[in-house]
Every structure is written in structure tokens, then in C-alpha cells.
Design a protein around this motif. Structure first.
Motif, short mmCIF file in Angstrom:
data_model
loop_
_atom_site.label_atom_id
_atom_site.label_comp_id
_atom_site.label_asym_id
_atom_site.label_seq_id
_atom_site.Cartn_x
_atom_site.Cartn_y
_atom_site.Cartn_z
N ASP A 87 11.64 63.87 -17.52
CA ASP A 87 10.74 64.70 -18.35
C ASP A 87 9.23 64.62 -18.21
OD1 ASP A 87 10.61 61.92 -19.05
OD2 ASP A 87 10.72 62.52 -21.29
N LYS A 88 8.71 64.02 -17.24
CA LYS A 88 7.29 64.09 -17.22
C LYS A 88 6.66 64.65 -15.79
CE LYS A 88 6.61 59.61 -19.64
NZ LYS A 88 6.01 58.47 -19.60
N GLU A 89 5.81 65.36 -15.84
CA GLU A 89 5.10 66.10 -14.71
C GLU A 89 3.81 65.45 -14.40
OE1 GLU A 89 6.49 68.37 -13.10
OE2 GLU A 89 8.31 68.25 -14.43
N GLN A 90 3.47 64.38 -15.16
CA GLN A 90 1.96 63.89 -14.76
C GLN A 90 2.24 62.24 -15.03
OE1 GLN A 90 -1.44 65.95 -15.43
NE2 GLN A 90 -2.86 63.88 -15.64
N VAL A 91 1.72 61.44 -14.18
CA VAL A 91 1.84 59.79 -14.04
C VAL A 91 0.34 59.25 -13.77
CG1 VAL A 91 4.44 59.94 -13.64
CG2 VAL A 91 2.80 59.68 -11.68
N LYS B 17 -0.02 64.40 -10.53
CA LYS B 17 0.58 65.57 -10.95
C LYS B 17 1.84 66.12 -10.10
CE LYS B 17 0.06 70.17 -13.04
NZ LYS B 17 -0.88 71.31 -13.80
N ALA C 197 7.88 58.97 -13.33
CA ALA C 197 7.93 60.27 -14.09
C ALA C 197 9.15 60.35 -14.98
CB ALA C 197 7.69 61.35 -13.16
#
Length: 223
Positions: free
Chosen positions: A165-169, A210, A162
Motif C-alpha cells: 500500500d505504499k508508494e514512497q519509502v 518513490k 513499501a
């Protein structure tokens, strides 16, 4: 065909097939073939050749004190095998190397590798980059194995995917492959994933994950 394939390997990148043919004139090399399940090298065997997978893939595995096999990585064509261990006082294979399928491996004698270092700067820089990348990978792997719980390993893996800066991988491997990578059984892996979802840390849909509670995931790293 051989020189075309070799020119695509990271250690020979930037060297044309024609240059490869000239470089390997008089070099000591051979092509070895293995069937699925064959042992390519045992842990602590002497590493005396630069080995590059030309066809298929192999896997590197270690045994923990209980005898359980832990897969370290898969090595696909056209990547080298244990290039960081060709030199040094203890130049031995760090893991068992097994053929995942029918494979062909290019094997270049250490003496010829040294000769190519002296004759081609591109090869030398590529090789140094290759072993530096491998050292970084192994350092990350050791840190990963240090986590005592499956949840801790999962949290570390998800957070690395993630970044900040990411909330979904998206998991790059199936649950079976992930379990093998973690050195656990598939049911144990699936159970831990489900528990993390029930605890409100993540939400899953197939390979999509998520992040719902990043702070709690971070806390799992400390357990």
C-alpha cells in the motif's frame, strides 16, 4: 546496573531487576570486554554460552567463495548473539562476530540457561520467541542473497519496505551501509540505484525513494 540492563534484553523482558538478581544467584556468568575490531567469535566456534551485548554493538559477517565479506547484521545492546545456536547437534557460531566499537558482553553458561528455563516461564517463552524470530530473519536473508543482480536485491528490498500500500519509502541506512549489507561496493550500489531511476522504475531524493513502476520492480525479482 547489570540486572537493570539485563531486564531490558528481549530474552529477559518482563523480569524485574530484582527478580534477575535472584535468578542469577549461583549462575555461571561473566562480563567480557572487547575493543573496536576485536573478534568476539569465529564462524564454527562452539557456542556454549548465551551472549548478550550490554554496551556498544557487534556485527555478524560471512565470507563468500571469493573471500568477500558480507555483513549479515549489526547486533546492538541489549540483544543476544546467536541465541538460536546455543542448542542443537551442531551448536556453532554461523558467522564471524566482530566488535563495531568498544563492547561489553554478558556471557551465561549453557547449564545455567537450562536451569533458568526450568525456574522461570517468562524467560523460557522469551527465549523461544527470540530463536523463532532469528530463524525467520535468516530465512529472509537467504532468500535475499538468492537474487543474482544488485537491481534484484534493491527491488526486493524496496518492495518489502513499501508493502502493498505504499508508494514512497525511506532507506534506513546510508548508501555505504546498504552496499555493505548487499555485499557489494558502494559505487556498484549507487550505479544500480541510478540506473533504476533512469529506467523510470523509481525516483530518489537522498534516502527517500518513490516507486514509479511497481510491475517492473516485480519483474526484476525474476531475473
Amino acid at each position: 546496573m547489570l540486572f537493570q540492563q539485563l531486564s531490558q534484553s528481549p530474552v529477559f523482558r518482563g523480569i524485574s531487576p530484582e527478580e534477575m538478581e535472584t535468578l542469577l544467584l549461583g549462575a555461571q556468568y561473566k562480563i567480557k570486554k572487547y575493543s573496536k575490531g576485536d573478534m568476539v567469535a569465529f564462524r564454527e566456534d562452539r557456542c556454549e554460552n548465551l551472549m548478550i551485548v550490554m554496551k556498544g554493538s557487534v556485527k555478524g559477517e560471512m565470507l563468500d567463495p571469493s573471500g568477500k565479506s558480507i555483513k549479515i547484521e549489526d547486533i546492538m545492546a541489549p540483544y543476544p548473539i546467536a541465541s538460536a545456536f546455543l542448542f542443537g547437534q551442531r551448536n556453532q557460531f554461523p558467522v564471524n562476530v566482530t566488535a563495531n566499537e568498544d563492547v561489553e558482553i554478558f556471557s551465561l553458561a549453557k547449564e545455567s540457561v537450562v536451569d533458568l528455563f526450568q525456574r522461570n516461564r517468562t524467560f523460557l517463552i522469551n527465549y523461544l520467541n527470540s530463536i523463532s524470530n532469528r530463524s525467520q530473519f535468516l530465512a529472509n536473508k537467504l532468500m535475499f542473497l538468492n537474487f543474482k543482480t544488485i537491481k534484484g536485491k534493491l527491488a526486493n528490498y524496496i518492495l518489502k519496505l513499501a508493502a502493498p500500500d505504499k508508494e514512497q519509502v525511506t532507506l534506513p541506512k546510508s548508501q555505504s551501509e546498504m552496499a555493505q549489507f548487499f555485499g557489494v561496493t558502494r559505487p556498484s550500489f549507487a550505479r544500480s540505484l541510478k540506473e533504476m531511476e533512469q529506467e523510470g522504475l523509481i525516483e530518489t531524493h537522498r534516502r527517500e525513494i518513490k516507486i514509479l513502476n511497481r510491475q517492473q520492480l516485480i519483474k526484476l525479482l525474476q531475473q
